[in-house]
Design a protein around this motif. Sequence first.
Motif, PDB file in Angstrom:
ATOM      1  N   UNK A  15       9.550   3.644  -2.498  1.00 12.89           N
ATOM      2  CA  UNK A  15       7.765   2.964  -2.753  1.00 12.89           C
ATOM      3  C   UNK A  15       7.311   1.546  -2.705  1.00 12.89           C
ATOM      4  N   UNK A  16       6.509   0.972  -2.818  1.00  9.28           N
ATOM      5  CA  UNK A  16       6.084  -0.574  -2.837  1.00  9.28           C
ATOM      6  C   UNK A  16       5.866  -1.406  -4.357  1.00  9.28           C
ATOM      7  N   UNK A  17       7.066  -1.341  -5.276  1.00  7.92           N
ATOM      8  CA  UNK A  17       7.454  -1.714  -6.137  1.00  7.92           C
ATOM      9  C   UNK A  17       8.681  -3.148  -6.033  1.00  7.92           C
ATOM     10  N   UNK A  42       5.586  -8.378   1.514  1.00  7.65           N
ATOM     11  CA  UNK A  42       5.652  -7.184   1.343  1.00  7.65           C
ATOM     12  C   UNK A  42       4.444  -6.339   2.444  1.00  7.65           C
ATOM     13  N   UNK A  43       4.052  -5.440   3.050  1.00  5.80           N
ATOM     14  CA  UNK A  43       3.403  -4.901   3.933  1.00  5.80           C
ATOM     15  C   UNK A  43       2.258  -4.028   2.458  1.00  5.80           C
ATOM     16  N   UNK A  88       0.200 -12.518 -16.791  1.00  5.27           N
ATOM     17  CA  UNK A  88      -1.469 -12.694 -16.739  1.00  5.27           C
ATOM     18  C   UNK A  88      -1.216 -11.766 -15.447  1.00  5.27           C
ATOM     19  N   UNK A  89      -2.586 -10.676 -15.642  1.00  4.21           N
ATOM     20  CA  UNK A  89      -2.116  -9.317 -14.579  1.00  4.21           C
ATOM     21  C   UNK A  89      -3.419  -8.871 -13.546  1.00  4.21           C
ATOM     22  N   UNK A  90      -3.342  -9.619 -11.963  1.00  5.00           N
ATOM     23  CA  UNK A  90      -4.309 -10.011 -11.028  1.00  5.00           C
ATOM     24  C   UNK A  90      -4.471  -8.171  -9.959  1.00  5.00           C
ATOM     25  N   UNK A  91      -4.985  -7.935 -10.103  1.00  9.65           N
ATOM     26  CA  UNK A  91      -5.416  -7.257  -9.074  1.00  9.65           C
ATOM     27  C   UNK A  91      -6.377  -7.198  -7.610  1.00  9.65           C
ATOM     28  N   UNK A  92      -5.994  -6.938  -6.492  1.00 11.87           N
ATOM     29  CA  UNK A  92      -6.477  -7.219  -5.776  1.00 11.87           C
ATOM     30  C   UNK A  92      -6.669  -5.961  -4.801  1.00 11.87           C
ATOM     31  N   UNK A  93      -7.796  -5.536  -3.878  1.00 17.08           N
ATOM     32  CA  UNK A  93      -7.584  -4.435  -2.731  1.00 17.08           C
ATOM     33  C   UNK A  93      -7.643  -5.444  -1.383  1.00 17.08           C
ATOM     34  N   UNK A  94      -6.695  -5.130  -0.572  1.00 19.93           N
ATOM     35  CA  UNK A  94      -6.243  -6.317   1.261  1.00 19.93           C
ATOM     36  C   UNK A  94      -7.501  -5.333   1.361  1.00 19.93           C
ATOM     37  N   UNK A  95      -7.892  -6.435   2.606  1.00 20.25           N
ATOM     38  CA  UNK A  95      -9.344  -5.824   3.632  1.00 20.25           C
ATOM     39  C   UNK A  95      -8.856  -5.240   4.887  1.00 20.25           C
ATOM     40  N   UNK A  96      -7.369  -5.783   5.403  1.00 19.82           N
ATOM     41  CA  UNK A  96      -6.509  -5.317   6.560  1.00 19.82           C
ATOM     42  C   UNK A  96      -5.504  -5.046   6.825  1.00 19.82           C
ATOM     43  N   UNK A  97      -4.691  -4.177   7.290  1.00 21.66           N
ATOM     44  CA  UNK A  97      -3.334  -4.022   7.108  1.00 21.66           C
ATOM     45  C   UNK A  97      -2.777  -5.265   7.638  1.00 21.66           C
ATOM     46  N   UNK A  98      -1.609  -5.985   6.562  1.00 17.23           N
ATOM     47  CA  UNK A  98      -0.900  -6.605   7.071  1.00 17.23           C
ATOM     48  C   UNK A  98      -0.054  -7.161   6.085  1.00 17.23           C
ATOM     49  N   UNK A  99       1.244  -7.745   5.930  1.00 17.17           N
ATOM     50  CA  UNK A  99       1.331  -8.472   4.312  1.00 17.17           C
ATOM     51  C   UNK A  99       1.415  -9.367   3.780  1.00 17.17           C
ATOM     52  N   UNK A 100       1.434  -8.850   2.761  1.00 14.47           N
ATOM     53  CA  UNK A 100       0.902  -9.768   1.323  1.00 14.47           C
ATOM     54  C   UNK A 100       1.704 -10.476   0.795  1.00 14.47           C
ATOM     55  N   UNK A 101       1.407 -11.797   0.566  1.00 12.38           N
ATOM     56  CA  UNK A 101       2.609 -12.186  -0.437  1.00 12.38           C
ATOM     57  C   UNK A 101       1.805 -13.098  -2.110  1.00 12.38           C
ATOM     58  N   UNK A 102       2.662 -12.943  -2.244  1.00 10.57           N
ATOM     59  CA  UNK A 102       2.136 -14.203  -3.553  1.00 10.57           C
ATOM     60  C   UNK A 102       3.263 -14.897  -3.300  1.00 10.57           C
ATOM     61  N   UNK A 103       2.004 -16.723  -4.060  1.00 12.86           N
ATOM     62  CA  UNK A 103       2.689 -17.920  -3.819  1.00 12.86           C
ATOM     63  C   UNK A 103       2.454 -18.564  -4.828  1.00 12.86           C
ATOM     64  N   UNK A 160       2.339   7.009   6.562  1.00 14.69           N
ATOM     65  CA  UNK A 160       2.275   6.444   7.665  1.00 14.69           C
ATOM     66  C   UNK A 160       1.401   5.387   8.427  1.00 14.69           C
ATOM     67  N   UNK A 161       0.368   5.078   7.750  1.00 14.73           N
ATOM     68  CA  UNK A 161      -0.350   3.586   7.501  1.00 14.73           C
ATOM     69  C   UNK A 161       0.985   2.714   7.953  1.00 14.73           C
ATOM     70  N   UNK A 162       1.815   2.080   7.794  1.00 10.65           N
ATOM     71  CA  UNK A 162       2.809   1.112   7.807  1.00 10.65           C
ATOM     72  C   UNK A 162       3.399   1.663   9.000  1.00 10.65           C
TER      73      UNK A 162
END
Length: 217
Positions: A15-17, A42-43, A88-103, A160-162
């Motif tokens: 799982x993605x943790x 992470x994807x 600090x707790x931040x929540x977002x919803x992705x727009x498309x399938x891709x790798x999500x990064x935190x800078x 399946x999505x990945x």
Amino acid sequence: MMILRPALLLLSAISAVYAVKFDLVADRYPKPPDCLLCSIWNFASSHSLVIVTANVPYEPGQRVDIEILDGSERGNVYLSKKDIKGETRLAVTTHESADVGVCIRNYLESDSNQKVSRSVDLDVDIGADAVDYNAIANQESLSILEVEMRKLEAVVKEIVDEMGYLQRREMRMRDTNESTNARVKNFSILITLGIIGLGIWQLVHLRSFFKRKYLID
């Protein structure tokens, strides 16, 4: 339930943790790798919930900025926040399938030339792991088995999505390779025709030259 448990354990293992703790050096103009961390990639499938929890203790003369973005062709920047302190707790919803990064960048705002750093504790939850199933169970009056099945369904969908995302990316890379090979082939044919044409022109030129010098008939 006994048959379901091994599957749940297997899926929970992938799982993605993601959690990481590090020290980030402060600088007036943060540059990788010491003063800029942008390696948490992470994807995440499209319309997935991503929750980033950053714990940054306060340090005078330093400012920590955080940015959440993805590696798609559009380069979506989902969130950008300056001067985070504490948890600090931040929540977002992705727009498309891709790798999500935190800078994360650590800026030095004081006039001191002393090398200072800041400890950062970062947790990233993606998709099913970002959902509060306890709240869903209380709201919908679900049993433990129903909650586990809901988790299993969400994790399977993410897998399946990945796999679909990886397949599409492989197809794009294959199309790029085939296009490059076709261009190289056409360029090689053009070069070959040019060399042949140059050789014929040289033969004709030399023949006419020798005829003018009466070296050949």
